[in-house]
Write a protein that holds these residues in place. Structure first.
Motif, mmCIF file in Angstrom:
data_model
loop_
_atom_site.group_PDB
_atom_site.id
_atom_site.type_symbol
_atom_site.label_atom_id
_atom_site.label_comp_id
_atom_site.label_asym_id
_atom_site.label_seq_id
_atom_site.Cartn_x
_atom_site.Cartn_y
_atom_site.Cartn_z
ATOM 1 N N ALA A 16 -8.263 9.072 3.405
ATOM 2 C CA ALA A 16 -7.103 9.929 3.660
ATOM 3 C C ALA A 16 -6.382 10.242 2.357
ATOM 4 C CB ALA A 16 -6.158 9.250 4.651
ATOM 5 N N LEU A 17 -6.269 9.232 1.482
ATOM 6 C CA LEU A 17 -5.656 9.460 0.175
ATOM 7 C C LEU A 17 -6.503 10.446 -0.630
ATOM 8 C CD1 LEU A 17 -3.655 8.882 -2.088
ATOM 9 C CD2 LEU A 17 -5.034 6.873 -2.692
ATOM 10 N N GLY A 18 -7.835 10.322 -0.525
ATOM 11 C CA GLY A 18 -8.706 11.237 -1.241
ATOM 12 C C GLY A 18 -8.487 12.678 -0.831
ATOM 13 N N ALA A 19 -8.296 12.890 0.482
ATOM 14 C CA ALA A 19 -8.036 14.252 0.954
ATOM 15 C C ALA A 19 -6.733 14.792 0.380
ATOM 16 C CB ALA A 19 -7.988 14.259 2.482
ATOM 17 N N ARG A 20 -5.752 13.925 0.281
ATOM 18 C CA ARG A 20 -4.462 14.358 -0.270
ATOM 19 C C ARG A 20 -4.586 14.663 -1.765
ATOM 20 N NH1 ARG A 20 -2.685 9.753 3.271
ATOM 21 N NH2 ARG A 20 -1.615 10.722 5.053
ATOM 22 N N LEU A 21 -5.268 13.781 -2.500
ATOM 23 C CA LEU A 21 -5.409 13.998 -3.935
ATOM 24 C C LEU A 21 -6.204 15.268 -4.224
ATOM 25 C CD1 LEU A 21 -6.115 10.375 -5.263
ATOM 26 C CD2 LEU A 21 -3.952 11.631 -5.234
ATOM 27 N N ALA A 22 -7.210 15.542 -3.405
ATOM 28 C CA ALA A 22 -8.001 16.750 -3.610
ATOM 29 C C ALA A 22 -7.157 18.005 -3.427
ATOM 30 C CB ALA A 22 -9.178 16.764 -2.629
ATOM 31 N N ALA A 23 -6.102 17.917 -2.601
ATOM 32 C CA ALA A 23 -5.253 19.083 -2.343
ATOM 33 C C ALA A 23 -4.102 19.202 -3.327
ATOM 34 C CB ALA A 23 -4.695 19.006 -0.919
ATOM 35 N N VAL A 24 -3.860 18.162 -4.118
ATOM 36 C CA VAL A 24 -2.707 18.166 -5.023
ATOM 37 C C VAL A 24 -2.744 19.304 -6.032
ATOM 38 C CG1 VAL A 24 -1.692 16.902 -6.968
ATOM 39 C CG2 VAL A 24 -2.016 15.763 -4.780
ATOM 40 N N PRO A 25 -3.885 19.576 -6.736
ATOM 41 C CA PRO A 25 -3.870 20.644 -7.750
ATOM 42 C C PRO A 25 -3.459 21.996 -7.191
ATOM 43 C CG PRO A 25 -5.801 19.269 -8.043
ATOM 44 C CD PRO A 25 -5.178 18.850 -6.741
ATOM 45 N N GLU A 26 -3.963 22.341 -6.026
ATOM 46 C CA GLU A 26 -3.622 23.646 -5.453
ATOM 47 C C GLU A 26 -2.217 23.656 -4.864
ATOM 48 O OE1 GLU A 26 -5.260 26.795 -2.060
ATOM 49 O OE2 GLU A 26 -6.424 25.013 -2.583
ATOM 50 N N GLY A 71 0.816 -1.216 0.000
ATOM 51 C CA GLY A 71 0.000 0.000 0.000
ATOM 52 C C GLY A 71 0.843 1.256 0.000
ATOM 53 N N THR A 72 1.914 1.237 0.791
ATOM 54 C CA THR A 72 2.808 2.404 0.841
ATOM 55 C C THR A 72 3.568 2.557 -0.465
ATOM 56 O OG1 THR A 72 3.044 2.083 3.234
ATOM 57 C CG2 THR A 72 4.657 3.505 2.159
ATOM 58 N N ARG A 73 3.882 1.450 -1.122
ATOM 59 C CA ARG A 73 4.555 1.553 -2.419
ATOM 60 C C ARG A 73 3.672 2.261 -3.436
ATOM 61 N NH1 ARG A 73 8.255 -3.866 -3.521
ATOM 62 N NH2 ARG A 73 9.009 -4.092 -1.387
ATOM 63 N N ARG A 74 2.361 2.022 -3.360
ATOM 64 C CA ARG A 74 1.449 2.743 -4.264
ATOM 65 C C ARG A 74 1.484 4.240 -3.982
ATOM 66 N NH1 ARG A 74 -2.128 0.322 -7.445
ATOM 67 N NH2 ARG A 74 -2.380 -1.945 -7.352
ATOM 68 N N LEU A 75 1.505 4.590 -2.698
ATOM 69 C CA LEU A 75 1.579 6.004 -2.341
ATOM 70 C C LEU A 75 2.907 6.599 -2.807
ATOM 71 C CD1 LEU A 75 0.112 5.910 1.294
ATOM 72 C CD2 LEU A 75 -1.059 6.555 -0.821
ATOM 73 N N LEU A 76 3.982 5.832 -2.657
ATOM 74 C CA LEU A 76 5.299 6.298 -3.106
ATOM 75 C C LEU A 76 5.309 6.499 -4.615
ATOM 76 C CD1 LEU A 76 8.277 6.906 -2.502
ATOM 77 C CD2 LEU A 76 8.728 4.452 -2.709
ATOM 78 N N ARG A 100 6.285 17.443 -10.904
ATOM 79 C CA ARG A 100 5.442 18.611 -11.168
ATOM 80 C C ARG A 100 4.922 18.592 -12.606
ATOM 81 N NH1 ARG A 100 6.558 18.724 -6.357
ATOM 82 N NH2 ARG A 100 6.814 20.617 -5.094
ATOM 83 N N PRO A 101 4.283 17.481 -13.031
ATOM 84 C CA PRO A 101 3.761 17.435 -14.400
ATOM 85 C C PRO A 101 2.522 18.302 -14.532
ATOM 86 C CG PRO A 101 3.037 15.509 -13.196
ATOM 87 C CD PRO A 101 3.942 16.269 -12.261
ATOM 88 N N LYS A 102 2.084 18.473 -15.754
ATOM 89 C CA LYS A 102 0.819 19.180 -15.967
ATOM 90 C C LYS A 102 -0.355 18.300 -15.558
ATOM 91 C CE LYS A 102 2.474 22.077 -19.803
ATOM 92 N NZ LYS A 102 3.885 21.664 -19.802
ATOM 93 N N VAL A 103 -0.245 16.985 -15.890
ATOM 94 C CA VAL A 103 -1.321 16.039 -15.583
ATOM 95 C C VAL A 103 -0.697 14.736 -15.088
ATOM 96 C CG1 VAL A 103 -3.296 14.732 -16.467
ATOM 97 C CG2 VAL A 103 -2.832 17.018 -17.353
ATOM 98 N N ALA A 104 -1.299 14.177 -14.046
ATOM 99 C CA ALA A 104 -0.909 12.858 -13.555
ATOM 100 C C ALA A 104 -2.071 11.898 -13.757
ATOM 101 C CB ALA A 104 -0.527 12.917 -12.079
ATOM 102 N N LEU A 105 -1.812 10.782 -14.438
ATOM 103 C CA LEU A 105 -2.817 9.748 -14.673
ATOM 104 C C LEU A 105 -2.608 8.660 -13.620
ATOM 105 C CD1 LEU A 105 -2.313 9.443 -18.553
ATOM 106 C CD2 LEU A 105 -3.764 11.073 -17.316
ATOM 107 N N LEU A 106 -3.520 8.560 -12.678
ATOM 108 C CA LEU A 106 -3.366 7.638 -11.547
ATOM 109 C C LEU A 106 -4.285 6.434 -11.742
ATOM 110 C CD1 LEU A 106 -3.308 10.230 -8.610
ATOM 111 C CD2 LEU A 106 -1.436 9.465 -10.102
ATOM 112 N N ASP A 107 -3.675 5.262 -11.903
ATOM 113 C CA ASP A 107 -4.430 4.042 -12.173
ATOM 114 C C ASP A 107 -4.650 3.270 -10.878
ATOM 115 O OD1 ASP A 107 -5.710 1.967 -13.397
ATOM 116 O OD2 ASP A 107 -4.099 1.490 -14.803
ATOM 117 N N GLU A 108 -5.837 3.456 -10.279
ATOM 118 C CA GLU A 108 -6.260 2.774 -9.051
ATOM 119 C C GLU A 108 -5.223 2.895 -7.936
ATOM 120 O OE1 GLU A 108 -7.866 -1.117 -9.539
ATOM 121 O OE2 GLU A 108 -8.715 -0.682 -11.508
ATOM 122 N N PRO A 109 -4.909 4.110 -7.504
ATOM 123 C CA PRO A 109 -3.911 4.281 -6.438
ATOM 124 C C PRO A 109 -4.391 3.791 -5.073
ATOM 125 C CG PRO A 109 -4.956 6.377 -6.952
ATOM 126 C CD PRO A 109 -5.430 5.407 -7.987
#
Length: 586
Positions: free
Chosen positions: A517-527, A483-488, A497-506
């Motif tokens: 918790a991951l959802g909260a982090r992903l929601a904050a990534v764009p800003e 699970g942590t490897r997926r987060l890594l 710092r790409p323009k777009v990240a395509l995340l396949d079932e993180p």
């Protein structure tokens, strides 16, 4: 450079100085000669360390590169070319480089046993050529003189140790660069390397070129030891034996190269002393190589990994104790808040950064994607959902360049249709995979360096790891759970710092709490990081909490697209997921 690396460097340099000071004095002449053979073999083993140990390429022709270095040394000696021994030595190594690149070209298309056959074929051809055409000076017995003050056996041993040490330090420095780290990723997954913006072709050819140079240097040193060489000194059987030793011991670490050199130098003597056939040593090396291939790690890899894991576990235990103490004192660290479902933005605030139009992919008669349109806006998180087999992973693979298709893909207005995966990644389109493949011998810091495409400042790397809930950066990947490897992997994609990240079932394999918790982090990534996200997920709670818009695939067709709440209420979407349109949405 971490503490373990500094200690290893210091110990290695100390051992080299001690060997130069003691061995020429205490060893009898015959054993000094064997020590020179071990040092020369250790240099050649370093070439195996680059191509076999680091890049994971099955090359069986390193002794042929050494023969090129030896031939050039002798040819320059016969011609009495200016520069002398040391210049000739470097020129011999350089002469092997273009040949190494030429042999590396097939590695761009084939790998594994097939590539081993190609390199073995070159070794056989080199044997034939050398047998018909003797080395320069052989017929007239024009021997190569050793340079002063290294003209004695003891002095020449010191010279070989110095050359070995210089090469080991240089290769160690290269190993810490993105090029050197990319070789480890190539060994485990070329697709992951390409997704991180690494040119697989350039990395492989660089590995062949550098390994050929080192082997050429080793061939030149062998000429200095013997003064005159014969084809049997570079026979293809030598390459096979050293390849087996490389697989077994791991010469990409200096201590492994030294051990490999010692084995190569003294095995014949030991076999003779105990009255066993010379070929028996090759059998032992082959058996050891098979065991190493079965485990996937060489002896030096396992030894170093154990040391790093022991140090990392102490660090993790200390961190757990500190966290328990903070909890007892009521100083718990902040946990990510449950994300609030995003509100769709106005069209004027949704400038498209990734635009996909009419994407169609066919595998024979099977249509995996049929004219799919999708847009990822700047600063947003968009979802791509659908049942198993709907075509979600095919969509990501096609957009990122790993699968060919029809249609158009634009990143920030730039067409990507004819670009390779690593070029798309370099331009700002990164992706992760459902199955994460990370070299276990890397630390998390090193993996972030690969993903970022640059040397990350320690503070920035620590911020990324803390943001995604990963352990400290010195912790090796070998003791990190799946699970942590997926987060890594996600952190490495964001680190660029790409323009777009395509995340396949993180979030696959994570608990409900971890997923939120991951959802909260992903929601904050764009800003926070300026990265837009296309999220492929089966977890509907995560999709609802993070994605402002969602596109639904079913059998390669888009059956719905729009604001997340509206799409998930669509009867066709519920029917695709649950098999009945009248099941209420959650």
């Amino acid at each position: 450079m971490n503490v373990l690396d500094k200690r290893s460097l210091g110990a290695g340099l100390g051992a080299a100085v001690l060997a130069c000071a003691v061995l020429p004095v205490v060893l009898p002449p015959y054993w000094i000669y064997l020590a020179i053979s071990a040092a020369v073999s250790a240099v050649i083993m370093q070439s195996f360390g680059v191509i076999v140990g680091r890049a994971g390429v099955m090359s069986l022709c390193q002794m042929s590169f050494a023969a090129i270095g030896a031939w050039v040394m002798l040819r320059l000696n016969v011609a009495e070319a200016p520069g002398g021994f040391f210049v000739w030595l470097i020129l011999g190594g350089l002469a092997a480089v273009p040949v190494g690149i030429a042999i590396g070209l097939p590695a761009l298309r084939i790998r594994g046993v097939n590539l081993a056959v190609v390199t073995f074929g070159f070794a056989v051809s080199a044997d034939i050529v050398l047998s018909v055409n003797p080395f320069p000076g052989a017929q007239d017995l024009l021997m190569l003189d050793r340079p002063k003050p290294f003209d004695t056996d003891g002095g020449y041993f010191i010279l070989c140790v110095i050359v070995f040490t210089i090469l080991a330090v240089i290769l160690g420095i290269i190993g810490k660069t993105r090029l050197g780290l990319s070789w480890y990723e190539l060994r485990h997954s070329e697709r992951s390397a390409a997704a991180h913006g690494i040119s697989v072709a350039r990395s492989k050819l660089a590995a062949f070129a550098i390994s050929a140079f080192v082997a050429g240097i080793g061939g030149g040193l062998l000429v200095g030891q013997l003064s005159l060489v014969v084809p049997q000194n570079f026979a293809m059987g030598q390459s096979l034996a050293l390849f087996a030793v490389a697989i077994m011991i791991g010469p990409h670490h200096p201590e492994g190269a030294v051990l490999g050199g010692i084995f190569g130098a003294i095995t014949a003597t030991i076999m003779e002393k105990i009255s066993l056939p010379q070929d028996f040593g090759g059998i032992l090396f082959g058996a050891g190589a098979l065991l190493a291939l079965r485990s996937g790690l060489s002896q030096t890899d396992m030894t170093r990994m154990r040391k790093r894991e022991i140090s990392a576990r102490k660090m993790l235990k200390a961190g757990e104790e500190a966290e328990e103490k903070a909890t007892a004192e009521g100083r718990t660290s902040e946990t990510p808040a449950v994300p609030v479902p995003p509100t769709p933005r106005a069209a004027a605030d949704r400038r498209p950064v990734l635009t996909v139009r009419g994407l169609t992919v066919k595998f024979g008669e099977v249509v995996a994607l049929d004219a799919v349109d999708l847009t990822v806006p700047e600063g947003g998180v968009v979802g791509l959902i659908g049942p198993n087999g709907a075509g979600k992973s095919t969509f990501i693979a096609t957009v990122s360049g790993f699968v060919g298709g029809q249609g158009s893909v634009e990143l920030d207005g730039r067409p990507l249709d004819k670009l390779s995966p690593h070029k798309r990644a370099t331009l700002g389109l990164r992706r992760t995979f459902q199955t994460t493949v990370i070299a276990p011998e890397l630390s998390q810091y090193e993996y972030l360096t690969i993903g970022a495409g640059r040397r990350l400042p320690r503070a920035e790397a620590d911020e990324l790891l803390e943001f995604f809930g990963c352990p400290p950066g010195e912790v090796p990947v070998s003791i990190v759970d799946a699970g942590t490897r997926r987060l890594l992997d996600v952190a490495a994609a964001i680190a660029a710092r790409p323009k777009v990240a395509l995340l396949d079932e993180p979030a696959a394999g994570q608990s409900a709490a971890e997923s939120l918790a991951l959802g909260a982090r992903l929601a904050a990534v764009p800003e926070k990081f300026g990265v837009s996200i296309l999220l492929v997920e089966h977890d509907m709670e995560l999709v609802q909490a993070v994605c402002e818009e969602v596109t639904v695939l079913d059998f390669g067709h888009v059956i719905a697209s729009g604001p997340t709440g509206e799409v998930l209420e669509d009867p066709a979407v519920r029917a695709a997921y649950l098999g009945a349109a009248d099941v209420p949405a959650t």
